[in-house]
Design a protein around this motif. Structure first.
Motif, PDB file in Angstrom:
ATOM      1  N   ARG A 160      63.354  99.657  53.280  1.00  0.00           N
ATOM      2  CA  ARG A 160      62.422 100.262  52.321  1.00  0.00           C
ATOM      3  C   ARG A 160      61.869  99.169  51.428  1.00  0.00           C
ATOM      4  O   ARG A 160      62.393  98.072  51.390  1.00  0.00           O
ATOM      5  CB  ARG A 160      63.115 101.346  51.509  1.00  0.00           C
ATOM      6  CG  ARG A 160      64.280 100.843  50.682  1.00  0.00           C
ATOM      7  CD  ARG A 160      64.980 101.950  49.918  1.00  0.00           C
ATOM      8  NE  ARG A 160      65.762 102.809  50.767  1.00  0.00           N
ATOM      9  CZ  ARG A 160      67.069 102.692  50.949  1.00  0.00           C
ATOM     10  NH1 ARG A 160      67.737 101.768  50.333  1.00  0.00           N
ATOM     11  NH2 ARG A 160      67.712 103.511  51.737  1.00  0.00           N
ATOM     12  N   THR A 161      60.814  99.491  50.674  1.00  0.00           N
ATOM     13  CA  THR A 161      60.214  98.487  49.805  1.00  0.00           C
ATOM     14  C   THR A 161      60.608  98.650  48.342  1.00  0.00           C
ATOM     15  O   THR A 161      60.384  97.751  47.550  1.00  0.00           O
ATOM     16  CB  THR A 161      58.680  98.493  49.907  1.00  0.00           C
ATOM     17  OG1 THR A 161      58.200  99.806  49.607  1.00  0.00           O
ATOM     18  CG2 THR A 161      58.230  98.078  51.292  1.00  0.00           C
ATOM     19  N   ASN A 162      61.175  99.783  47.955  1.00  0.00           N
ATOM     20  CA  ASN A 162      61.590 100.012  46.571  1.00  0.00           C
ATOM     21  C   ASN A 162      63.070 100.338  46.507  1.00  0.00           C
ATOM     22  O   ASN A 162      63.559 101.189  47.247  1.00  0.00           O
ATOM     23  CB  ASN A 162      60.802 101.167  45.948  1.00  0.00           C
ATOM     24  CG  ASN A 162      59.353 100.808  45.759  1.00  0.00           C
ATOM     25  OD1 ASN A 162      59.026  99.804  45.151  1.00  0.00           O
ATOM     26  ND2 ASN A 162      58.470 101.627  46.305  1.00  0.00           N
ATOM     27  N   TYR A 163      63.759  99.653  45.615  1.00  0.00           N
ATOM     28  CA  TYR A 163      65.177  99.897  45.376  1.00  0.00           C
ATOM     29  C   TYR A 163      65.366 100.194  43.897  1.00  0.00           C
ATOM     30  O   TYR A 163      64.970  99.395  43.044  1.00  0.00           O
ATOM     31  CB  TYR A 163      66.017  98.669  45.752  1.00  0.00           C
ATOM     32  CG  TYR A 163      66.075  98.417  47.238  1.00  0.00           C
ATOM     33  CD1 TYR A 163      67.131  98.896  47.992  1.00  0.00           C
ATOM     34  CD2 TYR A 163      65.068  97.707  47.884  1.00  0.00           C
ATOM     35  CE1 TYR A 163      67.182  98.670  49.366  1.00  0.00           C
ATOM     36  CE2 TYR A 163      65.117  97.482  49.253  1.00  0.00           C
ATOM     37  CZ  TYR A 163      66.170  97.962  49.985  1.00  0.00           C
ATOM     38  OH  TYR A 163      66.219  97.744  51.329  1.00  0.00           O
ATOM     39  N   ALA A 164      65.929 101.348  43.578  1.00  0.00           N
ATOM     40  CA  ALA A 164      66.238 101.711  42.196  1.00  0.00           C
ATOM     41  C   ALA A 164      67.720 101.466  41.971  1.00  0.00           C
ATOM     42  O   ALA A 164      68.561 101.971  42.714  1.00  0.00           O
ATOM     43  CB  ALA A 164      65.895 103.175  41.951  1.00  0.00           C
TER      44      ALA A 164
ATOM     45  N   GLU B 268      55.326  94.528  50.982  1.00  0.00           N
ATOM     46  CA  GLU B 268      55.128  95.473  52.095  1.00  0.00           C
ATOM     47  C   GLU B 268      55.321  94.815  53.458  1.00  0.00           C
ATOM     48  O   GLU B 268      55.798  95.431  54.392  1.00  0.00           O
ATOM     49  CB  GLU B 268      53.720  96.087  52.025  1.00  0.00           C
ATOM     50  CG  GLU B 268      53.493  96.981  50.841  1.00  0.00           C
ATOM     51  CD  GLU B 268      54.089  98.358  51.021  1.00  0.00           C
ATOM     52  OE1 GLU B 268      54.263  98.796  52.172  1.00  0.00           O
ATOM     53  OE2 GLU B 268      54.366  98.996  50.002  1.00  0.00           O
TER      54      GLU B 268
ATOM     55  N   CYS C 269      59.399  89.476  45.396  1.00  0.00           N
ATOM     56  CA  CYS C 269      59.560  90.820  44.848  1.00  0.00           C
ATOM     57  C   CYS C 269      59.100  90.894  43.394  1.00  0.00           C
ATOM     58  O   CYS C 269      58.860  89.882  42.741  1.00  0.00           O
ATOM     59  CB  CYS C 269      61.002  91.282  44.963  1.00  0.00           C
ATOM     60  SG  CYS C 269      62.098  90.615  43.715  1.00  0.00           S
ATOM     61  N   LYS C 270      58.982  92.120  42.912  1.00  0.00           N
ATOM     62  CA  LYS C 270      58.676  92.396  41.501  1.00  0.00           C
ATOM     63  C   LYS C 270      59.826  93.231  40.955  1.00  0.00           C
ATOM     64  O   LYS C 270      60.408  94.046  41.667  1.00  0.00           O
ATOM     65  CB  LYS C 270      57.364  93.167  41.384  1.00  0.00           C
ATOM     66  CG  LYS C 270      56.166  92.386  41.852  1.00  0.00           C
ATOM     67  CD  LYS C 270      54.906  93.220  41.768  1.00  0.00           C
ATOM     68  CE  LYS C 270      53.725  92.449  42.340  1.00  0.00           C
ATOM     69  NZ  LYS C 270      52.522  93.261  42.388  1.00  0.00           N
TER      70      LYS C 270
ATOM     71  N   THR D 230      60.822  95.935  43.721  1.00  0.00           N
ATOM     72  CA  THR D 230      59.783  96.247  44.701  1.00  0.00           C
ATOM     73  C   THR D 230      59.568  95.021  45.578  1.00  0.00           C
ATOM     74  O   THR D 230      59.234  93.943  45.087  1.00  0.00           O
ATOM     75  CB  THR D 230      58.472  96.640  44.005  1.00  0.00           C
ATOM     76  OG1 THR D 230      58.727  97.750  43.147  1.00  0.00           O
ATOM     77  CG2 THR D 230      57.407  97.015  45.022  1.00  0.00           C
ATOM     78  N   LEU D 231      59.776  95.201  46.867  1.00  0.00           N
ATOM     79  CA  LEU D 231      59.641  94.109  47.830  1.00  0.00           C
ATOM     80  C   LEU D 231      58.255  94.111  48.458  1.00  0.00           C
ATOM     81  O   LEU D 231      57.591  95.146  48.505  1.00  0.00           O
ATOM     82  CB  LEU D 231      60.697  94.251  48.922  1.00  0.00           C
ATOM     83  CG  LEU D 231      62.136  94.334  48.427  1.00  0.00           C
ATOM     84  CD1 LEU D 231      63.069  94.610  49.579  1.00  0.00           C
ATOM     85  CD2 LEU D 231      62.538  93.077  47.720  1.00  0.00           C
TER      86      LEU D 231
ATOM     87  N   ILE E  53      63.768  98.879  38.907  1.00  0.00           N
ATOM     88  CA  ILE E  53      63.237  98.965  40.268  1.00  0.00           C
ATOM     89  C   ILE E  53      62.946  97.563  40.784  1.00  0.00           C
ATOM     90  O   ILE E  53      62.322  96.763  40.101  1.00  0.00           O
ATOM     91  CB  ILE E  53      61.925  99.780  40.298  1.00  0.00           C
ATOM     92  CG1 ILE E  53      62.110 101.157  39.680  1.00  0.00           C
ATOM     93  CG2 ILE E  53      61.362  99.870  41.712  1.00  0.00           C
ATOM     94  CD1 ILE E  53      62.959 102.098  40.477  1.00  0.00           C
TER      95      ILE E  53
END
Length: 79
Positions: free
Chosen positions: A52-56, A42, A19-20, A39-40, A37
């Motif tokens: 989902r690929t983005n978690y805030a 894809e 992830c980032k 970001t995992l 954020i």
């Protein structure tokens, strides 16, 4: 963007491998501050591992946000 959800109890896990992590800039008068954020990759969504690929995520204070980010990055280094 998904509406803000108040949640104090864990409902699952976020796999951190690959992830980032980045800080989301917020205006000084914004209701939500200290947001970052995760970001995992894809590919995880394609095989049904994640929803989902983005978690805030938002912390109450700036220092807490950076502690969370530091812990996330430390986990990545160990993987």
């Amino acid at each position: 963007m998904v509406p803000l959800q108040e949640q104090s109890d864990p409902t699952g896990v976020i796999p951190l491998q690959g992830c980032k992590v980045g800080v989301l800039p917020c205006a000084a008068d914004s209701v939500v501050q200290n947001v970052f954020i995760i970001t995992l990759p894809e590919g995880l969504a394609g095989v049904g591992i994640i929803k989902r690929t983005n978690y805030a995520l938002a912390a109450d204070v700036y220092e807490e946000m950076h502690a969370w980010i530091g812990e996330s990055l430390n986990m990545l280094v160990k993987l």
